[in-house]
Design a protein around this motif. Sequence first.
Motif, PDB file in Angstrom:
ATOM      1  N   SER A  36      13.919  13.495  -0.825  1.00 47.20           N
ATOM      2  CA  SER A  36      14.372  14.391  -1.844  1.00 47.20           C
ATOM      3  C   SER A  36      15.774  13.662  -2.173  1.00 47.20           C
ATOM      4  O   SER A  36      16.794  12.512  -3.001  1.00 47.20           O
ATOM      5  N   VAL A  37      16.375  13.218  -0.892  1.00 45.92           N
ATOM      6  CA  VAL A  37      18.042  13.329  -0.710  1.00 45.92           C
ATOM      7  C   VAL A  37      17.668  11.536  -0.052  1.00 45.92           C
ATOM      8  O   VAL A  37      19.224  11.186  -0.696  1.00 45.92           O
ATOM      9  N   CYS A  38      17.081  11.532   0.339  1.00 49.43           N
ATOM     10  CA  CYS A  38      17.133   9.509   1.070  1.00 49.43           C
ATOM     11  C   CYS A  38      17.519   9.060  -0.427  1.00 49.43           C
ATOM     12  O   CYS A  38      16.875   8.563  -1.438  1.00 49.43           O
ATOM     13  N   SER A  39      18.111   7.494   0.289  1.00 45.15           N
ATOM     14  CA  SER A  39      18.644   6.047  -0.599  1.00 45.15           C
ATOM     15  C   SER A  39      17.707   5.280   0.150  1.00 45.15           C
ATOM     16  O   SER A  39      17.634   4.825   1.724  1.00 45.15           O
ATOM     17  N   VAL A  40      16.998   4.513  -1.233  1.00 46.88           N
ATOM     18  CA  VAL A  40      16.465   3.295  -0.256  1.00 46.88           C
ATOM     19  C   VAL A  40      17.091   2.697  -1.274  1.00 46.88           C
ATOM     20  O   VAL A  40      17.515   2.061  -2.617  1.00 46.88           O
ATOM     21  N   SER A  41      17.284   1.011  -0.674  1.00 50.99           N
ATOM     22  CA  SER A  41      17.082   0.035  -1.660  1.00 50.99           C
ATOM     23  C   SER A  41      16.375  -0.690  -2.561  1.00 50.99           C
ATOM     24  O   SER A  41      14.658  -0.466  -2.481  1.00 50.99           O
ATOM     25  N   ASP A  42      16.410  -1.508  -3.233  1.00 49.75           N
ATOM     26  CA  ASP A  42      15.759  -2.401  -4.490  1.00 49.75           C
ATOM     27  C   ASP A  42      14.135  -2.391  -4.038  1.00 49.75           C
ATOM     28  O   ASP A  42      13.567  -2.539  -4.356  1.00 49.75           O
ATOM     29  N   HIS A  43      14.123  -2.767  -2.855  1.00 47.92           N
ATOM     30  CA  HIS A  43      13.184  -3.748  -2.081  1.00 47.92           C
ATOM     31  C   HIS A  43      11.756  -2.554  -1.582  1.00 47.92           C
ATOM     32  O   HIS A  43      10.591  -3.403  -1.556  1.00 47.92           O
ATOM     33  N   PHE A  44      11.884  -1.498  -1.822  1.00 47.02           N
ATOM     34  CA  PHE A  44      11.256  -0.365  -0.556  1.00 47.02           C
ATOM     35  C   PHE A  44      10.558   0.777  -1.582  1.00 47.02           C
ATOM     36  O   PHE A  44      11.634   0.881  -2.981  1.00 47.02           O
ATOM     37  N   PHE A  45       9.580   1.052  -1.295  1.00 43.35           N
ATOM     38  CA  PHE A  45       9.945   3.107  -2.008  1.00 43.35           C
ATOM     39  C   PHE A  45       8.872   2.989  -0.375  1.00 43.35           C
ATOM     40  O   PHE A  45       8.775   3.314   0.187  1.00 43.35           O
ATOM     41  N   ILE A  46       9.033   5.000  -1.272  1.00 47.60           N
ATOM     42  CA  ILE A  46       9.037   5.769  -0.158  1.00 47.60           C
ATOM     43  C   ILE A  46       7.521   6.382   0.518  1.00 47.60           C
ATOM     44  O   ILE A  46       6.911   6.360  -0.671  1.00 47.60           O
ATOM     45  N   CYS A  47       6.813   5.735   1.449  1.00 44.77           N
ATOM     46  CA  CYS A  47       5.499   6.303   0.809  1.00 44.77           C
ATOM     47  C   CYS A  47       5.178   7.378   0.958  1.00 44.77           C
ATOM     48  O   CYS A  47       5.908   8.221   1.482  1.00 44.77           O
ATOM     49  N   THR A  48       4.137   7.601   0.013  1.00 46.05           N
ATOM     50  CA  THR A  48       3.098   9.472  -0.256  1.00 46.05           C
ATOM     51  C   THR A  48       3.186   9.561   1.637  1.00 46.05           C
ATOM     52  O   THR A  48       2.659   9.068   2.627  1.00 46.05           O
ATOM     53  N   ASP A 101       0.794  -1.096  -0.053  1.00 49.99           N
ATOM     54  CA  ASP A 101      -0.400  -0.550   0.092  1.00 49.99           C
ATOM     55  C   ASP A 101       0.981   1.678   0.179  1.00 49.99           C
ATOM     56  O   ASP A 101       1.499   1.576   0.939  1.00 49.99           O
ATOM     57  N   ASP A 102       0.489   2.158  -0.393  1.00 47.39           N
ATOM     58  CA  ASP A 102       1.291   3.249  -0.978  1.00 47.39           C
ATOM     59  C   ASP A 102       1.467   4.208   0.813  1.00 47.39           C
ATOM     60  O   ASP A 102       2.178   5.394   0.503  1.00 47.39           O
ATOM     61  N   GLN A 103       0.395   4.799   0.839  1.00 48.39           N
ATOM     62  CA  GLN A 103      -0.269   4.768   2.663  1.00 48.39           C
ATOM     63  C   GLN A 103       0.134   4.557   3.654  1.00 48.39           C
ATOM     64  O   GLN A 103       1.018   5.620   4.534  1.00 48.39           O
ATOM     65  N   ARG A 104      -0.086   3.341   3.530  1.00 44.35           N
ATOM     66  CA  ARG A 104      -0.026   2.618   5.176  1.00 44.35           C
ATOM     67  C   ARG A 104       1.243   1.276   4.890  1.00 44.35           C
ATOM     68  O   ARG A 104       0.979   1.173   6.160  1.00 44.35           O
ATOM     69  N   GLY A 105       1.557   0.745   4.473  1.00 43.36           N
ATOM     70  CA  GLY A 105       2.617   0.044   3.802  1.00 43.36           C
ATOM     71  C   GLY A 105       3.702  -0.171   4.583  1.00 43.36           C
ATOM     72  O   GLY A 105       3.810  -0.873   5.216  1.00 43.36           O
ATOM     73  N   TRP A 106       3.818   1.211   4.865  1.00 41.29           N
ATOM     74  CA  TRP A 106       5.055   1.495   6.341  1.00 41.29           C
ATOM     75  C   TRP A 106       4.444   0.608   7.363  1.00 41.29           C
ATOM     76  O   TRP A 106       5.916   0.806   8.017  1.00 41.29           O
ATOM     77  N   ALA A 107       3.393   0.465   7.421  1.00 49.55           N
ATOM     78  CA  ALA A 107       3.185  -0.045   9.028  1.00 49.55           C
ATOM     79  C   ALA A 107       3.390  -1.206   8.855  1.00 49.55           C
ATOM     80  O   ALA A 107       4.190  -1.888  10.410  1.00 49.55           O
ATOM     81  N   VAL A 158      -2.294 -12.869  -9.925  1.00 50.26           N
ATOM     82  CA  VAL A 158      -1.853 -11.727  -9.225  1.00 50.26           C
ATOM     83  C   VAL A 158      -0.008 -11.869  -9.075  1.00 50.26           C
ATOM     84  O   VAL A 158       0.451 -12.584  -8.631  1.00 50.26           O
ATOM     85  N   GLU A 159       0.151 -10.420  -8.665  1.00 49.22           N
ATOM     86  CA  GLU A 159       1.468 -10.259 -10.005  1.00 49.22           C
ATOM     87  C   GLU A 159       2.309 -10.441  -7.810  1.00 49.22           C
ATOM     88  O   GLU A 159       2.164  -9.942  -7.198  1.00 49.22           O
ATOM     89  N   PRO A 160       3.239 -11.092  -7.964  1.00 47.89           N
ATOM     90  CA  PRO A 160       4.346 -11.339  -6.734  1.00 47.89           C
ATOM     91  C   PRO A 160       4.519  -9.927  -6.625  1.00 47.89           C
ATOM     92  O   PRO A 160       5.372  -8.542  -7.106  1.00 47.89           O
ATOM     93  N   ILE A 161       4.520  -8.772  -4.672  1.00 49.57           N
ATOM     94  CA  ILE A 161       4.856  -7.780  -4.458  1.00 49.57           C
ATOM     95  C   ILE A 161       6.194  -7.947  -5.009  1.00 49.57           C
ATOM     96  O   ILE A 161       7.181  -9.015  -4.563  1.00 49.57           O
ATOM     97  N   GLU A 162       7.171  -6.772  -5.626  1.00 49.37           N
ATOM     98  CA  GLU A 162       8.443  -6.522  -5.829  1.00 49.37           C
ATOM     99  C   GLU A 162       8.904  -5.200  -4.572  1.00 49.37           C
ATOM    100  O   GLU A 162       9.939  -5.756  -4.430  1.00 49.37           O
ATOM    101  N   THR A 163       8.401  -4.544  -4.221  1.00 48.19           N
ATOM    102  CA  THR A 163       8.422  -3.490  -3.132  1.00 48.19           C
ATOM    103  C   THR A 163       7.590  -3.209  -2.425  1.00 48.19           C
ATOM    104  O   THR A 163       6.628  -3.176  -2.373  1.00 48.19           O
ATOM    105  N   VAL A 164       7.813  -2.708  -0.976  1.00 47.66           N
ATOM    106  CA  VAL A 164       7.358  -2.218  -0.050  1.00 47.66           C
ATOM    107  C   VAL A 164       7.693  -1.530   1.106  1.00 47.66           C
ATOM    108  O   VAL A 164       8.643  -0.513   0.537  1.00 47.66           O
ATOM    109  N   GLY A 165       6.490  -0.596   1.432  1.00 44.22           N
ATOM    110  CA  GLY A 165       6.555   0.946   2.193  1.00 44.22           C
ATOM    111  C   GLY A 165       7.488   1.281   2.380  1.00 44.22           C
ATOM    112  O   GLY A 165       7.470   0.287   3.550  1.00 44.22           O
TER     113      GLY A 165
END
Length: 749
Positions: free
Chosen positions: A522-534, A291-297, A486-493
């Motif tokens: 803008s300046v943060c760095s994340v690995s390939d398995h993660f994305f920044i939640c909105t 989830d692009d908003q709550r996935g971090w939890a 259902v496509e496998p999940i590739e990145t998590v929040g």
Amino acid sequence: RCLTRLRLLQMAPSSSRSISASSLLNHRRINRPGEGSPFRANQKGVPADRGGMTIDDLITPRSLPESSTSGTIDSDWIGEIDVGTVSLVVEEFMRRPMVRQLSTENGLTDKIFMKAFLSFRSMCMNISSLEPALAVTFRDIIQDKHDVERLFPYFLTHARRIFPHLEAMDDLRMISDLTQPHNWYPEARTVQRKIFFHAGPTNSGKTYHALQRFRQSKSGVFCGPLKLLASEVYTRLTAEGFRIDMVTGEERRFAVDNLHPSPHISCTVEMLSTNMRVEVAVIDEIQMLRDDQRGWAWTRALLGVAADEVHLCGEPAAIDIVKKLLEPIGETVEVLTYERKSPLTIAERGLGSLAEVQPADCIVCFSKKSIFAITRKLEMLGIKPAVIYGDLPPGTKLAQAAKYNDPADPCTVMVATDAIGMGLNLNIRRIIFGSTVRQQQLLPTYAALQIAGRAGRYGTAHEGGVVTTLRPSDLSTLKDIMAKPVEPIETVGIAPTYDQIETFSFHLPQASFVRLLDIFVSVCSVSDHFFICTVNQMKELATLIDRVPLSLKIRYTLCISPISVSNNKFAEMVFIKMTRRFSSGQSLTADWLFDIVGWPPAPVSNLNDLIQLENVYEILDLYLWLSMRFPDMLPDEEIVREASRQVDNLIREGVENMTKLLVGHDGKQGSIDKTNERKARAAKEEEEEEGEDEEEEEKGKEKKQLVLPNKRKGKGRTVLDRMMDRGILSAKEATTLKKEILEKEGQEV
């Protein structure tokens, strides 16, 4: 004169000593992520190295106070310096390749260089306010033909003054490094955890089996996606005599009291404490990692829960990504697969008409407008449906679900949004999709399966589920959607912690909270398995209170509070007023809050009243959420909680009388109904006027009893009442005038 010149040049900025020695070498600098890259589209929550905005696009130069000279410079030194000559010198400085190279070596990208140059040029044009050393340098360049590159130390110092981040970029990148989130949870890393993944579709019993282990444990925590699920687990286990507490953002319930906590807790996933050691943890709906908003939890719960056994429940699509996330810390995953306990079939044809609706049907829509439209059409066909959508309070949702599930209740059909996908047990036989499009996009396969899976619940009278569409033309689209794997999940929040934001802010003391969030992303760095939640909702709230003086911790907490202000002026107004009062140090009492929201609320008479009550409930919910975090500033939790129950009951009554609300919402019919009501009131008033003299004393007593302490003087009195008080009209004349006005309005209608 020579000694004076040497002393003035010694006043040159210290930055001249910090110019990189490598500037003398002709080599190419390798840009780091977010630095020197071309302008990207404004993608919220996306780091610069993944196509988001760069820090160059976000940083604005600081305004500097005008410098005042001490007057020690002889006019002979700057007498021949004029604005035109200085302008030519500065322009030549800007065009020098060596200046660009030196700027790059010291961290100035092309955009930052141009912004800094324009500010530097503006400063230089004010000759009377030039620093003495800079003025001498200009004279040397103009009079003695020195190289314009001697301006670079002054330019660099100026650039660093208006862009403080230039001297802290390495620190900022280190603080915003989100590539190792496993290291954020030291308590969990001390435990050699066993991970069990209960994988299966909706209605396969995966959560049931995980809760069986939860019951057997000495201590445990259940993490649900919604308050309804956390409450359901708490209520069910409490009824079985199990000792368990409940924790949500707005409420705490204890088996005993807060001084004697239970070893087991049911909570929403955001409220999980990563410092609490338990034997068993159950994390439900683990696929919400995407989830692009709550996935971090869910990412936080997966990596941070300190439990001997961690039981994950969710879609098989999350298995691979969970294994990849846990691999760096040496934890393996045991997968337990479950099959659906009852069959689910797709109908051969679409419904075609609402007249074909049958008992135990549920029509799923994706907007409140569609909910109301379909409900009204069903009412016209003599079918009274239950109604559930996201903005309704939990109590109203449960009441509507109970009506629908009750075989003795005449309500046998439901109209709902995708809110039924989680958290409610419903005896649905057939799911009817009102549309296959949600938010202007085709419904994802995982969402379609989640909703469709609510049909044919195991253990009910409808163990065979059916899925179809309202429009026959949508059925083929629905079949294609559900047929796709259902496509496998590739990145998590993932999301930054408050501690990271706070440390980040130390290097950017002038940045607003909104700008701080943008720069961090803008300046943060994340690995390939993660994305920044909105962070759109957080930024929206932060923008509203940007000028309110608050500490960073309080501002951060207010901006993550559960309130939506999008297209809601009432919520905006109340949120701003609450924040300003908090900032002034005054307590947010129940009386103050009730005055703001207009208490007491009136019974619902139309859809606008219902929507307003939903807004009021959201505000009361916000108060409860904040009272859990600032109990001293919001002291009236119990009073507001009781008020929220009253609003919930009013909303429940309004939803149960949806037919009247929908009819009242129609302009023509509503006018006729109101006219009839006014005529009835006028007839009643006429009867009362006949016995006015005899009842005068009794009326006086009655008025005293009806006066409310918070009522303003004169509120509710009509123009006719005031004219009668002044003796302009008699009671009989006023009654006759009312009748004439009402008759005229009735004729026009």
